[in-house]
Design a protein around this motif. Structure first.
Motif, PDB file in Angstrom:
ATOM      1  N   VAL A 353      47.184  44.617  29.082  1.00  0.00           N
ATOM      2  CA  VAL A 353      46.355  43.529  29.638  1.00  0.00           C
ATOM      3  C   VAL A 353      47.214  42.324  29.985  1.00  0.00           C
ATOM      4  CG1 VAL A 353      44.575  41.816  29.065  1.00  0.00           C
ATOM      5  CG2 VAL A 353      44.179  44.229  28.577  1.00  0.00           C
ATOM      6  N   PHE A 354      48.163  42.022  29.087  1.00  0.00           N
ATOM      7  CA  PHE A 354      48.950  40.811  29.313  1.00  0.00           C
ATOM      8  C   PHE A 354      50.235  41.028  30.124  1.00  0.00           C
ATOM      9  CE2 PHE A 354      46.331  39.718  25.640  1.00  0.00           C
ATOM     10  CZ  PHE A 354      45.718  38.584  26.160  1.00  0.00           C
ATOM     11  N   SER A 355      50.507  42.307  30.476  1.00  0.00           N
ATOM     12  CA  SER A 355      51.730  42.527  31.262  1.00  0.00           C
ATOM     13  C   SER A 355      51.440  43.042  32.669  1.00  0.00           C
ATOM     14  CB  SER A 355      52.664  43.482  30.529  1.00  0.00           C
ATOM     15  OG  SER A 355      52.009  44.725  30.352  1.00  0.00           O
ATOM     16  N   SER A 356      50.279  43.685  32.844  1.00  0.00           N
ATOM     17  CA  SER A 356      49.982  44.219  34.165  1.00  0.00           C
ATOM     18  C   SER A 356      49.032  43.295  34.914  1.00  0.00           C
ATOM     19  CB  SER A 356      49.348  45.611  34.027  1.00  0.00           C
ATOM     20  OG  SER A 356      48.503  45.873  35.108  1.00  0.00           O
ATOM     21  N   MET A 357      49.430  42.938  36.113  1.00  0.00           N
ATOM     22  CA  MET A 357      48.603  42.029  36.908  1.00  0.00           C
ATOM     23  C   MET A 357      47.250  42.660  37.218  1.00  0.00           C
ATOM     24  SD  MET A 357      48.661  39.049  37.818  1.00  0.00           S
ATOM     25  CE  MET A 357      47.299  38.202  38.541  1.00  0.00           C
ATOM     26  N   THR A 358      47.244  43.973  37.483  1.00  0.00           N
ATOM     27  CA  THR A 358      45.994  44.660  37.800  1.00  0.00           C
ATOM     28  C   THR A 358      45.044  44.574  36.609  1.00  0.00           C
ATOM     29  OG1 THR A 358      47.498  46.233  38.817  1.00  0.00           O
ATOM     30  CG2 THR A 358      45.146  46.781  38.885  1.00  0.00           C
ATOM     31  N   ALA A 359      45.609  44.784  35.415  1.00  0.00           N
ATOM     32  CA  ALA A 359      44.759  44.740  34.223  1.00  0.00           C
ATOM     33  C   ALA A 359      44.308  43.327  33.906  1.00  0.00           C
ATOM     34  CB  ALA A 359      45.522  45.323  33.041  1.00  0.00           C
ATOM     35  N   PHE A 360      45.163  42.362  34.222  1.00  0.00           N
ATOM     36  CA  PHE A 360      44.852  40.979  33.877  1.00  0.00           C
ATOM     37  C   PHE A 360      43.961  40.298  34.924  1.00  0.00           C
ATOM     38  CE2 PHE A 360      45.975  36.442  33.115  1.00  0.00           C
ATOM     39  CZ  PHE A 360      45.540  36.389  31.800  1.00  0.00           C
ATOM     40  N   LYS A 361      43.924  40.909  36.124  1.00  0.00           N
ATOM     41  CA  LYS A 361      43.223  40.252  37.233  1.00  0.00           C
ATOM     42  C   LYS A 361      41.753  39.904  36.927  1.00  0.00           C
ATOM     43  CE  LYS A 361      42.282  40.519  42.141  1.00  0.00           C
ATOM     44  NZ  LYS A 361      42.230  41.369  43.321  1.00  0.00           N
ATOM     45  N   VAL A 365      40.251  36.232  37.410  1.00  0.00           N
ATOM     46  CA  VAL A 365      39.114  35.949  38.290  1.00  0.00           C
ATOM     47  C   VAL A 365      38.005  35.258  37.495  1.00  0.00           C
ATOM     48  CG1 VAL A 365      37.285  37.028  39.655  1.00  0.00           C
ATOM     49  CG2 VAL A 365      39.632  37.853  39.858  1.00  0.00           C
ATOM     50  N   SER A 366      37.689  35.818  36.320  1.00  0.00           N
ATOM     51  CA  SER A 366      36.611  35.244  35.514  1.00  0.00           C
ATOM     52  C   SER A 366      36.950  33.841  35.045  1.00  0.00           C
ATOM     53  CB  SER A 366      36.332  36.128  34.296  1.00  0.00           C
ATOM     54  OG  SER A 366      35.586  37.227  34.701  1.00  0.00           O
ATOM     55  N   ILE A 367      38.198  33.656  34.612  1.00  0.00           N
ATOM     56  CA  ILE A 367      38.601  32.328  34.122  1.00  0.00           C
ATOM     57  C   ILE A 367      38.528  31.314  35.264  1.00  0.00           C
ATOM     58  CG2 ILE A 367      40.590  30.976  33.303  1.00  0.00           C
ATOM     59  CD1 ILE A 367      41.254  33.358  31.461  1.00  0.00           C
ATOM     60  N   ALA A 368      39.001  31.724  36.448  1.00  0.00           N
ATOM     61  CA  ALA A 368      38.978  30.801  37.589  1.00  0.00           C
ATOM     62  C   ALA A 368      37.539  30.422  37.943  1.00  0.00           C
ATOM     63  CB  ALA A 368      39.663  31.447  38.791  1.00  0.00           C
ATOM     64  N   TYR A 369      36.673  31.433  38.015  1.00  0.00           N
ATOM     65  CA  TYR A 369      35.267  31.141  38.330  1.00  0.00           C
ATOM     66  C   TYR A 369      34.624  30.267  37.253  1.00  0.00           C
ATOM     67  CZ  TYR A 369      34.292  34.082  42.435  1.00  0.00           C
ATOM     68  OH  TYR A 369      34.217  34.584  43.703  1.00  0.00           O
ATOM     69  N   ALA A 370      34.848  30.664  35.982  1.00  0.00           N
ATOM     70  CA  ALA A 370      34.203  29.943  34.881  1.00  0.00           C
ATOM     71  C   ALA A 370      34.681  28.497  34.834  1.00  0.00           C
ATOM     72  CB  ALA A 370      34.493  30.650  33.564  1.00  0.00           C
ATOM     73  N   ALA A 371      35.990  28.299  35.028  1.00  0.00           N
ATOM     74  CA  ALA A 371      36.534  26.937  34.971  1.00  0.00           C
ATOM     75  C   ALA A 371      35.997  26.102  36.126  1.00  0.00           C
ATOM     76  CB  ALA A 371      38.056  26.979  35.007  1.00  0.00           C
ATOM     77  N   ALA A 372      36.059  26.666  37.332  1.00  0.00           N
ATOM     78  CA  ALA A 372      35.608  25.902  38.504  1.00  0.00           C
ATOM     79  C   ALA A 372      34.125  25.579  38.396  1.00  0.00           C
ATOM     80  CB  ALA A 372      35.894  26.709  39.775  1.00  0.00           C
ATOM     81  N   ALA A 373      33.337  26.582  38.000  1.00  0.00           N
ATOM     82  CA  ALA A 373      31.888  26.353  37.923  1.00  0.00           C
ATOM     83  C   ALA A 373      31.552  25.348  36.837  1.00  0.00           C
ATOM     84  CB  ALA A 373      31.173  27.670  37.665  1.00  0.00           C
ATOM     85  N   SER A 374      32.186  25.470  35.656  1.00  0.00           N
ATOM     86  CA  SER A 374      31.809  24.545  34.583  1.00  0.00           C
ATOM     87  C   SER A 374      32.236  23.119  34.893  1.00  0.00           C
ATOM     88  CB  SER A 374      32.326  24.976  33.210  1.00  0.00           C
ATOM     89  OG  SER A 374      33.269  25.950  33.279  1.00  0.00           O
ATOM     90  N   VAL A 375      33.383  22.953  35.529  1.00  0.00           N
ATOM     91  CA  VAL A 375      33.798  21.590  35.891  1.00  0.00           C
ATOM     92  C   VAL A 375      32.850  21.022  36.956  1.00  0.00           C
ATOM     93  CG1 VAL A 375      35.617  20.223  36.993  1.00  0.00           C
ATOM     94  CG2 VAL A 375      36.213  21.893  35.241  1.00  0.00           C
ATOM     95  N   TYR A 521      37.431  40.696  44.177  1.00  0.00           N
ATOM     96  CA  TYR A 521      37.674  39.814  43.022  1.00  0.00           C
ATOM     97  C   TYR A 521      36.603  40.090  41.966  1.00  0.00           C
ATOM     98  CZ  TYR A 521      40.662  37.479  46.367  1.00  0.00           C
ATOM     99  OH  TYR A 521      41.635  37.215  47.299  1.00  0.00           O
ATOM    100  N   GLN A 522      36.759  41.221  41.282  1.00  0.00           N
ATOM    101  CA  GLN A 522      35.735  41.610  40.318  1.00  0.00           C
ATOM    102  C   GLN A 522      35.926  40.861  39.003  1.00  0.00           C
ATOM    103  OE1 GLN A 522      35.434  45.822  39.837  1.00  0.00           O
ATOM    104  NE2 GLN A 522      34.819  46.130  41.957  1.00  0.00           N
ATOM    105  N   PRO A 523      34.911  40.133  38.572  1.00  0.00           N
ATOM    106  CA  PRO A 523      35.037  39.453  37.286  1.00  0.00           C
ATOM    107  C   PRO A 523      34.862  40.429  36.118  1.00  0.00           C
ATOM    108  CG  PRO A 523      33.398  38.412  38.715  1.00  0.00           C
ATOM    109  CD  PRO A 523      33.685  39.750  39.276  1.00  0.00           C
ATOM    110  N   LEU A 524      35.094  39.938  34.927  1.00  0.00           N
ATOM    111  CA  LEU A 524      35.073  40.785  33.725  1.00  0.00           C
ATOM    112  C   LEU A 524      33.774  41.551  33.545  1.00  0.00           C
ATOM    113  CD1 LEU A 524      36.758  38.539  31.029  1.00  0.00           C
ATOM    114  CD2 LEU A 524      37.508  40.787  31.786  1.00  0.00           C
ATOM    115  N   GLY A 525      32.638  40.846  33.748  1.00  0.00           N
ATOM    116  CA  GLY A 525      31.329  41.475  33.527  1.00  0.00           C
ATOM    117  C   GLY A 525      31.194  42.763  34.319  1.00  0.00           C
ATOM    118  N   ILE A 526      31.652  42.740  35.561  1.00  0.00           N
ATOM    119  CA  ILE A 526      31.538  43.913  36.429  1.00  0.00           C
ATOM    120  C   ILE A 526      32.460  45.027  35.936  1.00  0.00           C
ATOM    121  CG2 ILE A 526      31.850  44.723  38.821  1.00  0.00           C
ATOM    122  CD1 ILE A 526      29.519  42.713  38.389  1.00  0.00           C
TER     123      ILE A 526
END
Lengths: 569, 335
Positions: A353-361, A365-375, A521-526
């Motif tokens: 998860v922490f070394s592969s970009m595909t796994a971390f993506k 995506v979720s962090i970016a959405y969550a951060a932008a939306a909450s701010v 850009y599939q978030p974690l939930g999906i």
């Protein structure tokens, strides 16, 4: 400035503030009002002519009608089961003297950090066809059908244990607030433990229970991930059906109509809840309140039954969490076969998860959405709360009502409204098409979080001492300076807490995400939901377990900082 | 120095202040006194600029400030709960106004430390959170914050009302000393008559938006001009008409008008003077206050009278005991 005229007031408003007011008005018109009005148009007008075609389609669709029936069946069933389990949990942790209550509370509180699609996929991992518990049971009962965990029963089971968070939070809180002297007074007059519970304690909890019941009903009605993952073909409810219909242009009107029915039911029930909230609170008249002392269950048999039940429930809550954590440290083979061997433990899943970009993506995506939306939503709520705090007129009231619209609407209706409205150029957005873009999901997240955020931020604003602002003004400070230097620093801690909670809730959201996400850009939930599909690879499932564990840790940290720290302080 | 000319303040149909005409002199400690809702805070807030009057004008040193913005009035305000900014320390609170007015760092530092010294705030207290201070220290910070901008008027809105009785007395004393030290015109709002009497050079008593009386504490107390002022200030006896009719009081007191006499003007010992009268009664209640006792007597002619007696070590009057009380007709106030 009571005697000031409208003209005078307008002149004193800073130009930047006017621009801000304009932006808020535009946002409300474009995203809160227009899509929700447009949805009616899409349902009832075909080529500009009034038509009931969508209603006819619905009535003639066996699947759609069945889904409506199933949703109401699930909602009614959940009211019974969640209240039964929820009240029991609160009684065991707050009212009766049960040994190891702290440990029990820990187990019962797991749904606070482990909910939604993560929880459903976790239960499927444990109780599904290849699940650990299913295999264990199959070992004891070889004739057992290993694909037992699906349909109405499975959905009801999972949702019952998933929906008790509000009980442990709010009912538990209401229970702790009971004045112990009222219990002592009843005992002094000869009442038994259960008579006191029935006649003194329960009536005080009634308003909270009513409100919780309505919330449960609404949750059942709008259930998404549980019926989608566990319902199977025989038990599909409204939201999964809306999702299916919304994917085809020809049945979008049907999706919209189903969403509208969901919306209407929500509206009616929330109206009832508001009435209950207004009229049903009991004010304690005690001059000096005394803390609730836990009640001993006098009957030996009763005590033994209570302890057995308490620990049985504890196991139901803890087993999925423990197994997810344990299996997240095992290899793909162990996960696929639900077997634990000494040699199967590994840190590879975490490393991946922490070394592969595909796994971390998905995380990214979720962090970016969550951060932008909450701010964004906090910024909007701050601006709106400031207006509501400063002005007390019909415009301010209208603003507040408009911003609370999403509270009255299920996420599904909001999503469908956005999809059917912004899938073609609209003048209000400068002829931009939003459907299919990455912005859709961000806007959706912002909209659904407005009511909660506004209520919390507004409460912080209204708890401010009005003299502070007067004091700053008498010392020469202008409005914006006062806001920045005096008011904002005071409300910042509570605002940050709201921001953290929003971030947390958005991170693994599924119910809204599934309608609005961008396929690239599939978030974690999906991703987590997809891993529950039969054809999902073992490696994907392993990653999902890691995602789930990290989400739990993040939620726990957030909740500790928001609630735990303040409680200790 | 400050003149309220025909000042009116309405909130919709509610008339909070009705045609106020009042002049406050430079350097005065002037108190607005009255019960809750009488309009005293509203007048203070209109003077500070927080409320726009519905009519009339406010003049400061003969300059009309009715429509001058708050920050240009030169009025330092101390709020009921002090309204200290909780996220700032003592220093930052005091420096706030100077920073807003873009004063230089060195000037701010000099002035803040100077005013802190004058209001008796210690150096180490300057960098404490305001929540770490006692009630008295918080009051001093609030005053320092208002005075650092060198206002021409200090306005205090019930600054002692949230404190316990002992602290109120202590801070009252400190407040008076500070006012004398700075010599600043001070307007003080309170509903507490004791505070008004002990602090003020002059007092204005308000009732339901009307100005009832303006005068020195002695004038207000001893020569109340209205029945309201007479009743609002101090504990007082109403002399019932039957008491007047059944005694020598009828020679000097008009039984058709309300008559009052202060408790301490009624004595249980003979009084010299030609206008002294005596009345017979029975002690029905005694309350011991340490320095004195308060007696309630049922008068033979009808009605009740209260009197106070200094504790002199002699045996107190017993309940049920007959007693004579004495008063001078000159001490009776009639309305």
């Amino acid at each position: 400035m009571y005697a000031q005229t409208w003209k005078g007031r307008f002149r004193t408003v800073h130009p930047a503030a006017l621009v801000l007011y304009g932006l808020i008005a535009w946002f409300i018109a474009a995203f809160l009002i227009y899509p929700n009005l447009n949805i009616y148009y899409q349902i009832f007008f075909k080529d500009g002519v009034f038509s009931l075609e969508a209603v006819e389609k619905l009535l003639s669709s066996g699947r759609a009608m069945r889904s409506l029936y199933n949703s109401f069946l699930l909602a009614v069933s959940l009211v019974v089961t969640v209240n039964a389990v929820g009240i029991t949990l609160v009684l065991f942790t707050e009212y009766f003297a049960i040994k190891g209550a702290k440990l029990l509370r820990f187990g019962y509180y797991t749904t606070l950090i482990y909910s939604g699609v993560v929880l459903v996929s976790g239960y499927k991992f444990v109780y599904g066809e290849n699940g650990f518990v299913t295999k264990l049971l199959a070992g004891w009962f070889p004739k057992m059908d290993t694909s037992w965990f699906h349909g109405y029963g499975a959905v009801l089971f999972v949702m019952t244990f998933a929906c008790t968070s509000n009980h442990v939070l709010f009912l538990g809180n209401a229970m702790r607030k009971i004045d112990y002297q009222t219990i002592e007074a009843a005992r002094n007059m000869g009442a038994s433990t259960f008579y006191i519970f029935r006649r003194v304690v329960l009536p005080v909890l009634k308003p909270t229970l009513f409100a919780l019941t309505i919330l449960i009903f609404l949750t059942g009605l709008a259930a998404t991930s549980a019926p989608l993952i566990l319902g199977g073909v025989e038990f599909q409810t409204i939201t999964p059906m809306i999702l299916t219909f919304s994917k085809s242009m020809t049945s979008r009107d049907l999706a919209a109509l189903l969403a509208l029915i969901l919306g209407l039911a929500t509206l009616i029930l929330l109206t009832v809840m508001i009435r209950l909230e207004r009229g049903g609170h009991f004010m304690s008249v005690s001059k000096v309140k005394s803390e609730l002392v836990k009640q001993r269950i006098a009957s030996r048999l009763g005590n033994a039954v209570a302890h057995t039940l308490a620990y049985g429930l504890f196991l139901i809550y803890m087993i999925p969490v423990v197994l997810i954590v344990v299996f997240s440290f095992t290899d793909a083979h162990s996960i696929a076969t639900a077997t634990l061997r000494p040699g199967s433990f590994t840190l590879d899943n975490y490393a991946l998860v922490f070394s592969s970009m595909t796994a971390f993506k998905p995380y990214l995506v979720s962090i970016a959405y969550a951060a932008a939306a909450s701010v964004a939503v906090v910024a909007l709520a701050l601006a709106a709360s400031r207006i509501l705090h400063k002005y007390k007129n019909k415009w301010a009231t209208a603003l507040e009502y408009a911003l609370l619209i999403p509270w009255m609407l299920p996420a599904t209706l909001i999503a469908i409204g956005l999809i059917v409205t912004f899938n073609e150029p609209r003048a209000i957005l400068g002829n931009l098409v939003l459907t299919g873009t990455v912005w859709m999901l961000l806007i959706g997240y912002v909209i659904v979080h407005i009511p909660f955020t506004l209520r919390m931020v507004k409460a912080s604003f209204f708890s401010l001492d009005p003299n502070l602002e007067d004091a700053a003004r008498s010392l020469g400070a202008r409005t914006f300076y006062t806001f920045r230097k005096v008011l904002l620093p005071i409300i910042l801690p509570s605002t940050m807490a709201v921001l953290a909670l929003n971030f947390n809730n958005t991170l693994a959201d599924y119910d809204l995400t599934v309608f609005l996400y961008h396929p690239l850009y599939q978030p974690l939930g999906i991703v987590i939901k997809n891993s529950t599909d039969a054809q999902a690879l073992a490696d994907t499932r392993a990653l999902t377990l890691v995602y789930s564990v990290i989400l739990m840790v993040m939620s726990a940290i957030t909740l500790y900082f928001v609630y735990g720290k303040s409680r200790k302080g | 120095m400050i003149t309220f000319r025909d000042l009116q303040i309405h909130f919709d149909s509610f008339h909070a202040v009705k045609d106020l005409n009042l002049r406050i002199e430079e350097g005065e400690f002037f108190t607005f006194l009255g019960p809750s809702g009488c309009g005293k805070t509203t007048i203070l807030r209109s003077l500070a600029g927080f409320i726009a009057p519905s009519g009339g004008s406010i003049l400061l040193k003969n300059r009309d400030i009715t429509h001058v913005p708050i920050e240009h009035r030169g009025i330092g305000m101390v709020f009921q709960n002090y309204a200290l900014f909780p996220t700032m320390n003592v220093y930052e609170n005091i420096a706030f106004g100077m920073r807003v007015n873009k004063a230089g760092k060195a000037e701010i530092d000099r002035e803040v430390r100077d005013i802190a010294r004058k209001v008796d705030l210690q150096e180490e207290q300057l960098f404490k959170k305001v929540s770490e201070l006692s009630g008295g220290q918080q009051q001093r910070v609030a005053i320092a914050r208002a005075l650092v901008l060198k206002p021409s008027i200090l306005a205090l809105d019930e600054p002692l009302s949230n404190l316990d009785a002992k602290l109120r007395v202590q801070l009252r004393h400190e407040l008076k000393q500070l006012q004398q030290q700075f010599g600043i015109t001070t307007i003080y709002v309170t509903h507490d008559q004791e505070e008004a009497l002990t602090l003020s050079n002059r007092i204005a008593v308000f009732n339901s938006g009307n100005l009832e009386q303006v005068g020195t504490p002695q004038e207000i107390y001893n020569h109340s001009r209205t029945e309201f002022v007479c009743n609002f200030i101090g504990d007082i006896n109403r002399i019932e008409p039957e008491m007047i009719a059944g005694s020598r009081l009828r020679e000097k007191v008009d039984p058709g008008r309300a008559a009052y006499i202060r408790n301490e003007k009624v004595s249980m010992h003979p009084l010299p003077g030609v206008d002294a009268v005596q009345l017979r009664g029975t002690v029905i209640e005694r309350e011991f206050y340490g320095l004195y006792s308060k007696y309630v007597l049922r008068m033979a002619a009808g009605g009740l009278l209260k009197t106070i007696e200094q504790e002199s070590g002699q045996a107190p009057r017993r309940v049920g005991e007959e007693a004579w009380v004495y008063m001078r007709t000159g001490d009776i106030m009639q309305f």
